[in-house]
Design a protein around this motif. Structure first.
Motif, PDB file in Angstrom:
ATOM      1  N   UNK A 134       1.065  -1.351   0.430  1.00 18.85           N
ATOM      2  CA  UNK A 134      -0.074  -0.045  -0.095  1.00 18.85           C
ATOM      3  C   UNK A 134       0.875   1.054  -0.082  1.00 18.85           C
ATOM      4  N   UNK A 135       0.278   2.206  -1.213  1.00 17.76           N
ATOM      5  CA  UNK A 135       1.602   2.859  -0.794  1.00 17.76           C
ATOM      6  C   UNK A 135       0.252   4.012  -1.005  1.00 17.76           C
ATOM      7  N   UNK A 136       0.239   6.012  -1.463  1.00 16.94           N
ATOM      8  CA  UNK A 136      -0.122   6.748  -2.040  1.00 16.94           C
ATOM      9  C   UNK A 136      -0.238   7.324  -3.923  1.00 16.94           C
ATOM     10  N   UNK A 137      -1.056   7.843  -4.047  1.00 17.73           N
ATOM     11  CA  UNK A 137      -0.782   8.319  -5.493  1.00 17.73           C
ATOM     12  C   UNK A 137      -1.580   9.612  -5.583  1.00 17.73           C
ATOM     13  N   UNK A 138      -1.905  10.450  -6.483  1.00 19.98           N
ATOM     14  CA  UNK A 138      -1.923  11.927  -6.602  1.00 19.98           C
ATOM     15  C   UNK A 138      -2.164  12.644  -5.075  1.00 19.98           C
ATOM     16  N   UNK A 139      -1.822  13.473  -4.916  1.00 17.99           N
ATOM     17  CA  UNK A 139      -2.211  14.032  -3.532  1.00 17.99           C
ATOM     18  C   UNK A 139      -1.974  13.367  -1.822  1.00 17.99           C
ATOM     19  N   UNK A 140      -1.407  12.924  -2.568  1.00 17.66           N
ATOM     20  CA  UNK A 140      -0.657  12.318  -0.791  1.00 17.66           C
ATOM     21  C   UNK A 140       0.848  12.965  -0.748  1.00 17.66           C
ATOM     22  N   UNK A 141       0.686  12.525   0.828  1.00 12.85           N
ATOM     23  CA  UNK A 141       2.342  13.328   0.961  1.00 12.85           C
ATOM     24  C   UNK A 141       2.424  12.682   2.651  1.00 12.85           C
ATOM     25  N   UNK A 142       3.960  13.213   2.624  1.00 13.71           N
ATOM     26  CA  UNK A 142       4.149  12.032   4.006  1.00 13.71           C
ATOM     27  C   UNK A 142       3.706  11.566   5.209  1.00 13.71           C
ATOM     28  N   UNK A 143       2.576  12.628   5.777  1.00 10.40           N
ATOM     29  CA  UNK A 143       2.050  12.347   7.095  1.00 10.40           C
ATOM     30  C   UNK A 143       1.130  11.578   6.221  1.00 10.40           C
ATOM     31  N   UNK A 144       0.219  11.190   5.151  1.00  7.25           N
ATOM     32  CA  UNK A 144      -0.764  10.327   4.596  1.00  7.25           C
ATOM     33  C   UNK A 144      -0.146   8.856   4.869  1.00  7.25           C
ATOM     34  N   UNK A 145       1.298   9.107   4.524  1.00  2.00           N
ATOM     35  CA  UNK A 145       1.741   7.594   4.792  1.00  2.00           C
ATOM     36  C   UNK A 145       2.079   6.893   5.836  1.00  2.00           C
ATOM     37  N   UNK A 146       2.651   8.233   6.753  1.00  2.00           N
ATOM     38  CA  UNK A 146       2.731   8.308   7.801  1.00  2.00           C
ATOM     39  C   UNK A 146       1.692   7.434   9.022  1.00  2.00           C
ATOM     40  N   UNK A 147       0.815   7.904   8.807  1.00  2.00           N
ATOM     41  CA  UNK A 147      -0.720   7.567   9.708  1.00  2.00           C
ATOM     42  C   UNK A 147      -0.990   6.829   8.970  1.00  2.00           C
ATOM     43  N   UNK A 148      -0.579   6.442   7.084  1.00  2.00           N
ATOM     44  CA  UNK A 148      -1.040   4.328   6.644  1.00  2.00           C
ATOM     45  C   UNK A 148      -0.023   3.549   7.542  1.00  2.00           C
ATOM     46  N   UNK A 149       1.088   3.870   7.440  1.00  2.00           N
ATOM     47  CA  UNK A 149       1.844   2.921   8.381  1.00  2.00           C
ATOM     48  C   UNK A 149       1.145   2.251   9.736  1.00  2.00           C
ATOM     49  N   UNK A 150       1.009   3.357  10.636  1.00  2.00           N
ATOM     50  CA  UNK A 150       0.585   3.650  11.658  1.00  2.00           C
ATOM     51  C   UNK A 150      -1.057   2.714  12.166  1.00  2.00           C
ATOM     52  N   UNK A 151      -1.938   3.095  10.694  1.00  2.00           N
ATOM     53  CA  UNK A 151      -3.149   2.396  11.233  1.00  2.00           C
ATOM     54  C   UNK A 151      -2.913   0.592  10.237  1.00  2.00           C
TER      55      UNK A 151
END
Ligand SMILES: [Zn+2]
Ligand SMILES: [Zn+2]
Ligand SMILES: [Zn+2]
Lengths: 603, 603
Positions: A270-287
């Motif tokens: 899982x990752x992010x595409x358009x509009x996502x940023x590093x905070x999206x990734x850190x919250x995602x990873x945490x969840x």
């Protein structure tokens, strides 16, 4: 990284990718209209900052900024002669950004070209647009590949073939689906998954275009069929145009909430595409860190695909008529058209057969006085573009089969592989390379089997060769080897025995060349029809036949009702009404099956 | 003598009977036109001399001279009130002639009357013409019975029923065949054998009309089906009119030579008819004494008969369509005709179905407002006289079934016997008494079986009850219990499971009420047709259906080709040509089967 290491990592971890690159570059000043890869090289501190951010947020892998670095795309900017340089430099920059602990992924994306006959680029031109890029990326030391944001399944195949023919690195393929559930070119997720995982993709999934909520149905649709890890890289919701700029409508919390639902539905990467940023990734990873990994399956089922459709063979699925009419043997008109390379006639034969109920089409262009390899290629190019159903590539010429398989934008059926040395040594590996299913013809260099035991032994021997290459029983359709009852009264019994044995014991689908049985008898359609009904009673899954035979098709549909292959007799009843044969919702998943693997209903 | 003693004798010996009585009496002065039995009583020294001669020549049994001592025949001479007296006196005379070591056989022969509807004598009148004679003969102390020189199979049945309902003595039945191989009424030897041995005859065979050479084929035709010893009593060749008197063209040596061939072909009981004398018998006895006894069989096969035809079920024989149209349920026209006792319409329905290919006819006359027992009797009287194929007697009224079975001149099929108490206690013994095959319907007092295992258990339980009465599996046809697929998607699968289980494991034939499967669906004939082909593929032997459905019949014939039930596809091919469906030679044996049990070919 080896494929094995990649797989082992995913057996233990959800792989966290990076977030957006394009939208982050724009935020940091990349102007419109430039070659993004050139701009990144010229402003390398920008990408280094972005990718370091992703590393700090928990990304285990970042996409090198080589998205458009194939020869066709670079040519738009007159940069094609810098292809090798640029790819190598972009990998070097990413490596500088993230070091050795984070994987740098070689990124292949659309060339922007359509493929012949929709443009002048032939399939091989597309493969050749990717190959130098792949070679440069390998030399630059990428850990693995991703083929992403693909809208054309055959372009994805071309890129995948380019990677596979260049190196042994793991390769992920990620398609882009519209809100409708289809790619722009009309491919559904299950069809793409089946095509790509059999062609050798090590992970398959989707990215861009929609937000994570819309991808849940796609993951759920694919999961039961996925023999590989699933990858998702959604946008931050849907784009809005606000105050002169494009923004996305989902924040980190909502995005990461859906991230957990994606992981629960079966996403492994899982990752992010358009509009996502590093905070999206850190919250995602945490969840997602506490979510149990959902493993992929050992069995995808017996499924053929075209560009826009999957057809499931066996189980409670309807009996499949493989239209037999594209075969010049004894057909003067077709012979003449083939000699003149008039493929319109071939396509019209295809449409007629589909209208009458063929769900797969046999394509055989073998005749004297033509270049069969060339004509097969032309036929497959036209048919795979203008016809919706999967194809069965039928030739005694192995090169013709290979030519067809290479360019065919789906998972084809090869007709056929016997226990003859050249079939085992040469054709079987080719079929496997292109991910095809195959018809196992139970005869050997010694000819027809002399007994039932010899027949079973031939089948088992071909299967053991196929298994060494990674084939499973579900990838094989055994030919019942129909001979004419006019010369051997046991002909039907022998074939029915094989059908029953495959169905009950051996565990593969079966096919018959139906009309062979009646050769030399009057009113052949009656014999053919009775034989089909008996075959279905014994578990027969496919028959090569002429679907214009209305009696045959009617009795087949009736037999399907009796054999529990037509839930609530719907297909049967609808064949007598003027209603549309397929409901809209059933179409979405593209998989032609009674089991509802519709992405809408899978929720 | 008990039946058992009779059988035990024949397991160890060829039973030598006497020679001619009639021609010997004429030689010794009996004038034409007298009542022979009366003349014998009045000239008892003549018969005593003849029968002592036979004893001395080696006869183990003599026929008491009671040939014409039934009430109808005696009435021709106004002697019917002396019936008891005469029969007793004739036995007494024979006993005086041969003593206790030689068996005296009570002889029943034709009444000379046809049976209704060909005369005013109903079947029961014929039974009643024999019963007083049988009673008198039993009281006079005969050792066993013979019913001989019979040309009408139903008259033979009436005599056999008269004996069986009066005593437990062994009873032999001997028909008279023309050169053509048929009785005057058109019954062939295998058909007679099947009908009579199932009705309880302890030996079956032929006498009179032809010489021993012509009887060899008859014995060979019967032997494979004979569950009882075979009896032959040929004339001394063929009659010639020479110098004002009838003489026979074969001498003792030739006759006894053929006697050995008859024994080798399977005859167990041998004597002489017209033209033979005590020297014929002594030479015969001498010739056959060293011949190995050919035992009768345990298995006759699943065979139904009409008066003039046998139909074999199962094996490689064609699938049998049981015409379903003689059933008033939902048929206004038939109801009206039955209410008016108009049997012509019933017979026309029968002919139509036979023309379309029905090989057995179901006869069900159950409806409100009629006396079903009476109407069934009338229907069977008409149909069995004017229709060639065997009948399936179908009723929920046990008395109606019994009435039909009693008068039916062949081996009928009873539809049906389930595991319901009254069926087992009452109907099963009735079916057995009249030698019928029966359809085993797998339901019980608790209703439909809830599972496959319960279904198998019901079948096994009914079979065990039937076995106690002497039934074998070959006498039973299991009903596949067809329900509609519109309300249960497994309906076809459940029936096909039973068909396959009976065919492969349990070992009985099977039948389905075909059209039940499609109730509630459109284009029902397609579903019915597909189901029939599938069923034949699983071993189905019979189907109750409407033979006017041309598609169904065509697919059935095609399925028979595929299932090896139509040798060289002859029936199939001929169904499309205008040729006669049966060759003459095939007709002779009357048995409708692919195995050539033709008496001409059996040589
Ligand atoms: Zn995107
Ligand atoms: Zn005689
Ligand atoms: Zn069982």
């Amino acid at each position: 990284m080896t494929k094995r290491e990649f797989k082992e990592y995913l057996e233990k971890n959800i792989l966290i990718l990076d977030g957006a690159t394009g939208t982050e570059l724009q935020k940091r000043g990349m102007p419109r209209g430039v070659c993004p890869e050139k701009w990144v090289i010229d402003n390398k501190e920008v990408i280094i900052d972005i990718q370091r951010g992703y590393k700090e947020s928990g990304s285990k892998a970042v996409y090198a900024c080589t998205f458009g670095c194939n020869s066709i795309k670079l040519a738009e900017f007159g940069l094609e002669d810098q292809l090798v340089e640029m790819n190598k430099e972009l990998v070097r920059i990413s490596r500088e950004a993230v070091g050795d602990d984070v994987w740098v992924i070689g990124d292949l994306s659309p060339t922007g070209a359509q493929i012949y006959p929709l443009s002048n680029y032939h399939f091989e031109d597309i493969v050749n647009a990717y190959k130098p890029q792949v070679k440069a990326l390998v030399e630059a030391g990428v850990d693995l590949f991703v083929i992403e944001t693909m809208m054309n399944i055959n372009e994805a195949r071309a890129a995948l073939i380019a990677v596979k023919e260049t190196c042994d690195l793991p390769v992920m393929v990620s398609m882009t689906y519209e809100k409708s559930g289809y790619t722009l070119n009309g491919t559904d997720p299950v069809t793409a998954l089946i095509t790509l995982q059999n062609l050798g993709a090590d992970a398959v999934g989707c990215n861009c275009s929609t937000g994570p909520n819309d991808m849940i149905d796609i993951v759920k649709a694919m999961k039961p069929y996925a023999k590989v890890p699933l990858i998702v890289k959604p946008n931050a919701g849907l784009p809005k145009y606000e105050n002169g700029e494009t923004v996305f409508d989902m924040d980190e919390d909502e995005f990461s909430h859906y991230g957990t639902l994606l992981a629960e539905a079966g996403a492994n990467i899982i990752g992010g595409c358009c509009g996502t940023t590093k905070t999206f990734i850190s919250k995602l990873k945490d969840k997602v860190k506490d979510i149990d990994i959902r493993m992929w399956t050992d069995r995808q089922g017996s499924i053929l695909t075209s560009e826009r459709k999957s057809v499931t063979i066996g189980g409670n699925n309807p009996t499949i008529i493989v239209g037999e009419r594209i075969n010049p043997t004894g057909k003067k008109k077709l012979q003449e058209h083939l000699r003149n390379k008039n493929m319109d006639y071939v396509v019209s034969l295809a449409h007629e057969q589909i209208e009458k109920g063929a769900r797969v089409l046999d394509v055989n262009v073998g005749m004297n006085g033509i270049d069969e390899v060339d004509i097969m290629k032309q036929a497959i190019e036209q048919l795979s573009t203008f016809v919706k159903v999967p194809l069965c590539i039928d030739s005694s010429n192995i090169d013709a089969i290979e030519a067809g398989l290479r360019i065919y934008p789906g998972r084809a059926l090869v007709n056929s592989i016997s226990l003859e040395q050249h079939k085992i040594d040469k054709l079987l590996p080719i079929a496997k390379k292109y991910g095809a299913m195959f018809i196992l013809l139970p005869l050997s260099d010694k000819g027809l089997p002399k007994s039932i035991d010899e027949k079973h032994e031939i089948i088992n021997t071909v299967y053991s060769h196929a298994r060494e290459l990674g084939y499973q029983k579900e990838d094989i359709i055994v030919d019942g080897l129909v001979t004419t009852i006019a010369s051997n009264s046991k002909a039907a019994a022998l074939t029915l025995e094989t059908i029953e044995w495959c169905s009950r014991e051996f565990g593969t689908g079966t096919i018959v060349g139906l009309s062979n049985i009646s050769f030399g008898l009057p009113e052949r359609k009656l014999i053919n029809t009775a034989f089909l009904a008996m075959g279905i009673g014994k578990g027969l899954t496919m028959a090569i036949a002429n679907p214009s035979d209305e009696l045959l098709m009617n009795i087949m549909r009736a037999s399907d009702v009796l054999a529990m292959r037509d839930k609530d007799s719907l297909t049967y009843i609808e064949s007598f009404s003027k209603q549309e044969k397929k409901t809209k919702s059933k179409e979405i998943a593209g998989v032609d099956t009674n089991e509802e693997i519709d992405i809408k209903q899978a929720i």
